[in-house]
Enzyme design. Structure first.
Site, PDB file in Angstrom:
ATOM      1  N   ASP A   1      41.231  14.357  71.860  1.00 28.92           N
ATOM      2  CA  ASP A   1      39.873  13.897  72.140  1.00 28.92           C
ATOM      3  C   ASP A   1      39.918  12.447  72.624  1.00 28.92           C
ATOM      4  O   ASP A   1      40.911  12.002  73.182  1.00 28.92           O
ATOM      5  CB  ASP A   1      39.011  14.049  70.878  1.00 28.92           C
ATOM      6  CG  ASP A   1      37.570  14.405  71.207  1.00 28.92           C
ATOM      7  OD1 ASP A   1      36.861  13.545  71.760  1.00 28.92           O
ATOM      8  OD2 ASP A   1      37.154  15.540  70.929  1.00 28.92           O
TER       9      ASP A   1
ATOM     10  N   HIS B   1      33.257  10.162  70.274  1.00 27.03           N
ATOM     11  CA  HIS B   1      33.297  11.618  70.268  1.00 27.03           C
ATOM     12  C   HIS B   1      34.408  12.149  69.370  1.00 27.03           C
ATOM     13  O   HIS B   1      34.203  13.059  68.560  1.00 27.03           O
ATOM     14  CB  HIS B   1      33.479  12.115  71.708  1.00 27.03           C
ATOM     15  CG  HIS B   1      33.395  13.598  71.876  1.00 27.03           C
ATOM     16  ND1 HIS B   1      34.490  14.417  71.816  1.00 27.03           N
ATOM     17  CD2 HIS B   1      32.337  14.399  72.136  1.00 27.03           C
ATOM     18  CE1 HIS B   1      34.126  15.672  72.028  1.00 27.03           C
ATOM     19  NE2 HIS B   1      32.814  15.685  72.224  1.00 27.03           N
TER      20      HIS B   1
ATOM     21  N   ASN C   1      28.822  23.769  77.411  1.00 30.62           N
ATOM     22  CA  ASN C   1      27.400  23.418  77.340  1.00 30.62           C
ATOM     23  C   ASN C   1      26.727  23.727  78.666  1.00 30.62           C
ATOM     24  O   ASN C   1      26.081  22.872  79.243  1.00 30.62           O
ATOM     25  CB  ASN C   1      27.231  21.936  77.040  1.00 30.62           C
ATOM     26  CG  ASN C   1      27.696  21.578  75.652  1.00 30.62           C
ATOM     27  OD1 ASN C   1      28.006  22.462  74.889  1.00 30.62           O
ATOM     28  ND2 ASN C   1      27.756  20.310  75.357  1.00 30.62           N
TER      29      ASN C   1
ATOM     30  N   SER D   1      31.046  21.127  71.317  1.00 29.22           N
ATOM     31  CA  SER D   1      32.060  20.200  70.808  1.00 29.22           C
ATOM     32  C   SER D   1      31.991  20.097  69.297  1.00 29.22           C
ATOM     33  O   SER D   1      33.004  19.902  68.620  1.00 29.22           O
ATOM     34  CB  SER D   1      31.862  18.805  71.401  1.00 29.22           C
ATOM     35  OG  SER D   1      32.410  18.688  72.678  1.00 29.22           O
TER      36      SER D   1
END
Length: 773
Positions: free
Chosen positions: A165, A196, A297, A373
């Site tokens: 990430d 994130h 998404n 996520s």
């Protein structure tokens, strides 16, 4: 422990986008790649046999060299990632070359010993949405007692989870000792410049008893693997090199909350670049690492920012990776969550504007974010804690348990019927129980002897359904059609014939036997399958064919080798040509066409003696394959001198006396007839002026001496019984708007997994009449 796994790759990454609702992922871990999209390319096509063999020699080890290089100041240079096997190690390196020199340098690298793949891996980027909440509803939905720090599953102690990430702020009080190692790289700044990665890590691994939140696996060890993202970690390493590092450093599970769109028609350069990603994933899954990623998404919400709604994305097309969709607090799919065939299961991800997932954030704080996520780390943490409790379990076993035990029941009824939920909602305790050897709470398998067996064709591929799952059987050559299908008495083996081959297939071990058949393409010729027959003094099970003179050719059912020939004997007046129609009650049903007395008859032929003694006079030749009831008490024959005006005769299976009969309804022709219990059904077609098929004529039921329309939609249909789960009866339907089970099944296959039926279906007859839904 290494494990073989057939991986399919659908295409190439262009720009991978992380998202708080990341855009990605995929798969089913069943030995093949049921989650691969139509037109997907198998890993055998992307990685050569030599490449895979070379990867198989690499043994994960933290001692393997890893020296990320600093990104140069010259932004015109391109990062060329290289995976090579050096001794027992898979080593990932990056070179920076001029854009116009990439092809030449890549070709030079690929000529070197040990180089598996070299390519330019596109950047990944983030698209987050912030919104705060004060509770952890995801743990409640997963089965934890509300507001309690106690979890009804193990805490992940002893397992290692790699988080690929933006990086992790390991100083956050709620992460404590979670991060045990980080992949550093030259020029790195803050350990998580975006937030994130820290948020994702807290969902999986936040420690308990420190006044903050609690992760799904609060004692799992974490590997911090920062990867190069668009606008974040610009000079960081690519995700495939990070994945290779994670495997070398002992990861049991991997979370990748990012992704990007895949070009519909990847060019040669993009295909080369894909080899790097394919090699990294192959290295992971063949070394028992469970790889999880966000499903994307790109749902129907107008707030999503994707090239296409529900678009196919990478790493979503890399089977071996579990793609996770999102649900909000009420178990509904949020608008942003991608709805496509790659989603394997769903987990808490938050809503479009409320019900966000609260987790750790850099600087010691907390944020509420929504997205796939956020859903993915729930599943990755589950995989890790299962490995911690069952260290000897294979990655295959863990991944399959996550899919087998996922539950559709909590989800919205409309969502259950569509794409985007895969096998259902994550069930951590159920998956753990299955891996530890307890009775899995997933839907039990159907008993093949009791369940309807079905077969159908999608384009040039034959599939079988055994009451609990759809399996790929074999490919047909282009333009070749499936002419005949039958099953052994115990329903464990499928027998079939196309225009040039006989085949048998045993679903339990997926054994396929094929043999050439010169007569299989003859018009009107149908093989038959018989058990316990004696041929040339040898008793056994056989497939048999007949030529027009009455010569029978017998094939051993186990090997499909020719076992001998016999000649059928008919009364002296039976001088017409003979055509085998099939078998009923252990005897062969043979059609006699014409002859000196111009009789059209069907005969029962005893396979032991070869004698035909019982007959029934009909009008015309056979128009469609016969139908036989489950108990062999009845057989239906459709005959006529053309498709228009053909009649059906329902005969007693023992003596061929007529039980019922009816002409075809006006302006229709027969497509298929089949028994549903002891009642005859038929799919019909609208007749053109030349009596050819114009369009579907729907499904019909024989009531006495006339046909009654059941439904106008089906092109093909078969009733099913003995299905595993709470829906024991259903219909398998081929319609112009797609293929469906009606009513829908509560286990596998889901609507996502059911191929589009282009020919068929055919099935064993049901013992009782299955009502039309």
């Amino acid at each position: 422990m290494k494990r073989p796994l057939l991986l399919g790759i659908a295409a190439v990454v262009v720009v991978i986008v992380v998202a708080v609702v990341a855009i990605v992922l995929v798969t089913r871990d069943d030995g093949e790649s049921p989650g691969t999209a139509d037109g997907g390319v198998s890993l055998t096509d992307v990685l050569s046999e030599d490449q895979r063999a070379l990867l198989d020699t690499a043994v994960p080890s933290p001692d393997c060299p890893d020296e990320p290089v600093a990104a140069p100041d010259d932004e015109s240079l391109v990062a060329l990632d290289v995976l090579r096997v050096d001794g027992d190690c898979l080593v990932a390196t990056t070179e920076y070359v001029a854009a116009d020199e990439v092809d030449a340098r890549r070709e030079a690298l690929l000529s070197e010993d040990g180089v598996v793949a070299a390519g330019v891996v596109p950047d990944v980027s983030i698209d987050e949405e912030d919104d705060r909440r004060d509770d952890q509803w995801p743990l409640d939905r997963l089965g934890a007692e509300e507001d309690s720090p106690d979890l009804p599953w193990p805490d992940g102690d002893g397992a290692v989870l790699a988080v690929l990430d933006t990086g992790i702020d390991e100083t956050h009080p709620d992460l404590g000792d979670a991060v045990i190692e980080r992949r550093h790289y030259p020029g790195e700044g803050e350990h998580d410049p975006d937030g994130h990665g820290t948020h994702v890590t807290g969902i999986a691994a936040a420690r308990r008893d420190n006044g903050g939140i609690i992760g799904v696996a609060p004692r799992v060890s974490v590997l911090d693997v920062p990867v190069r993202l668009k606008d974040v970690n610009d000079n960081g390493p690519s995700w495939p090199t990070g994945l290779a590092w994670a495997v070398n450093h002992g990861a049991d599970a991997v979370n990748m909350s990012f992704g990007g769109p895949i070009p519909a028609n990847p060019d040669v350069e993009e295909a080369h670049n894909l080899e790097v990603a394919a090699a990294a994933v192959y290295f992971a899954v063949t070394n028992d690492v469970v790889v999880v990623a966000s499903g994307g998404n790109c749902g129907p919400s107008p707030l999503t920012d994707c090239d296409e709604t529900n678009q196919q994305q990478n790493p979503a097309s890399l089977p071996g990776v579990i793609a996770v969709g999102a649900v909000q607090e009420d178990f509904d799919l949020p608008g942003y969550s991608t709805r496509n065939e790659f989603i394997a299961l769903v987990a808490p991800g938050g809503g479009d504007a409320i019900n966000t997932v609260v987790s750790t954030y850099p600087g010691g704080g907390y944020e509420g974010l929504s997205g796939t996520s956020q859903a993915a780390p729930h599943v990755a943490a589950a995989a890790a804690l299962i490995r911690g409790s069952a260290p000897e379990a294979s990655g295959d076993d863990i991944a399959q348990a996550l899919l087998d035990t996922a539950d559709l029941d909590p989800l919205d009824e409309e969502d259950r019927l569509g794409l985007g939920v895969g096998h259902g909602f994550l069930d951590i305790r159920g998956a753990l129980e299955q891996v530890l050897g307890g009775e899995p709470p997933a839907t039990p398998s159907a008993d093949p002897a009791e369940a309807t067996q079905a077969v159908f064709v999608e384009d040039d591929v034959v599939f079988a359904f055994d009451g609990s799952s759809v399996q790929r059987v074999r490919e047909l050559d282009p333009g070749v059609r499936l002419r005949w299908a039958d099953w052994s008495a115990d329903r464990s083996t499928l027998f079939g014939a196309d225009d040039g081959e006989l085949f048998s297939w045993t679903g339990a071990d997926e054994t396929l036997v094929e043999a050439p058949c010169s007569w299989c393409s003859d018009d009107g010729v149908t093989p038959a399958y018989l058990e316990g027959v004696t041929v040339d003094g040898e008793a056994g099970d056989f497939v048999v064919g007949m030529d027009y003179s009455g010569l029978l050719t017998w094939y051993d059912a186990a090997t499909l080798d020719e076992a001998g020939t016999t000649t059928a004997t008919f009364p002296p007046d039976a001088v017409g040509s003979k055509t085998l129609l099939g078998a009923v009650g252990g005897q062969l049903l043979v059609h006699e066409s014409g002859g000196a007395q111009a009789l059209e008859r069907v005969w029962l032929l005893d396979p032991a003696s070869g004698a035909a003694e019982i007959s029934y006079e009909i009008g015309g030749i056979n128009q469609v394959p016969i139908a036989v009831a489950a108990d062999d008490s009845r057989v239906a024959v459709v005959t006529g001198y053309g498709a228009c005006g053909a009649e059906v005769s329902v005969l007693d299976g023992g003596d061929l006396t007529e039980v019922a009969g009816a002409p075809v309804p006006e302006e229709l022709i027969y497509d298929e007839v089949f028994f549903n219990g002891d009642v005859l059904y038929a799919t019909m077609e609208v007749a053109a002026s030349d009596c050819s098929a114009l369009q579907s004529g729907g499904l019909w039921r024989l009531d006495g001496d006339q046909w009654v329309e059941v439904n106008e939609l089906p092109i093909g249909a078969r009733p099913l019984e003995g299905i595993a789960g709470s829906v024991p009866q259903s219909w398998l339907l081929a319609r112009s708007d797609g293929s469906v089970f009606d009513p829908p099944l509560d286990g596998t296959p889901s609507p996502v997994e059911l191929p589009a039926i282009t020919d068929g279906p055919w099935a064993t007859p049901t013992r009782t009449e299955v009502p039309w839904p």
